[in-house]
Design a protein around this motif. Sequence first.
Motif, PDB file in Angstrom:
ATOM      1  N   ALA A   8       0.837  -1.207   0.000  1.00 56.12           N
ATOM      2  CA  ALA A   8       0.000   0.000   0.000  1.00 56.12           C
ATOM      3  C   ALA A   8       0.870   1.254   0.000  1.00 56.12           C
ATOM      4  CB  ALA A   8      -0.926  -0.004   1.207  1.00 56.12           C
ATOM      5  N   PHE A   9       1.971   1.229   0.726  1.00 51.00           N
ATOM      6  CA  PHE A   9       2.885   2.369   0.755  1.00 51.00           C
ATOM      7  C   PHE A   9       3.492   2.621  -0.620  1.00 51.00           C
ATOM      8  CE2 PHE A   9       7.273   3.907   1.292  1.00 51.00           C
ATOM      9  CZ  PHE A   9       6.993   5.160   1.824  1.00 51.00           C
ATOM     10  N   LYS A  14       3.674   5.557  -5.882  1.00 44.89           N
ATOM     11  CA  LYS A  14       3.572   5.470  -7.337  1.00 44.89           C
ATOM     12  C   LYS A  14       2.460   6.371  -7.881  1.00 44.89           C
ATOM     13  CE  LYS A  14       2.828   2.147 -11.038  1.00 44.89           C
ATOM     14  NZ  LYS A  14       2.515   0.765 -11.366  1.00 44.89           N
ATOM     15  N   ASN A  15       1.374   6.525  -7.123  1.00 42.08           N
ATOM     16  CA  ASN A  15       0.234   7.308  -7.583  1.00 42.08           C
ATOM     17  C   ASN A  15       0.269   8.768  -7.151  1.00 42.08           C
ATOM     18  OD1 ASN A  15      -1.130   5.316  -9.045  1.00 42.08           O
ATOM     19  ND2 ASN A  15      -1.811   4.380  -7.144  1.00 42.08           N
TER      20      ASN A  15
END
Length: 44
Positions: A8-9, A14-15
């Motif tokens: 999740a990190f 990345k987003n």
Amino acid sequence: MALLFLAAFFWALKNGQHDDMYTPAVRMLFDDDKPEEEKAEVKE
């Protein structure tokens, strides 16, 4: 469980979740008060 949080990190990185680090710190310095013109109209 740790791999889930790590994934999740990296997904957040990345987003672009952590791109804007400056604006939130400065946002609290802006006043939310009404401009002087509006205050004068309310008093009258």
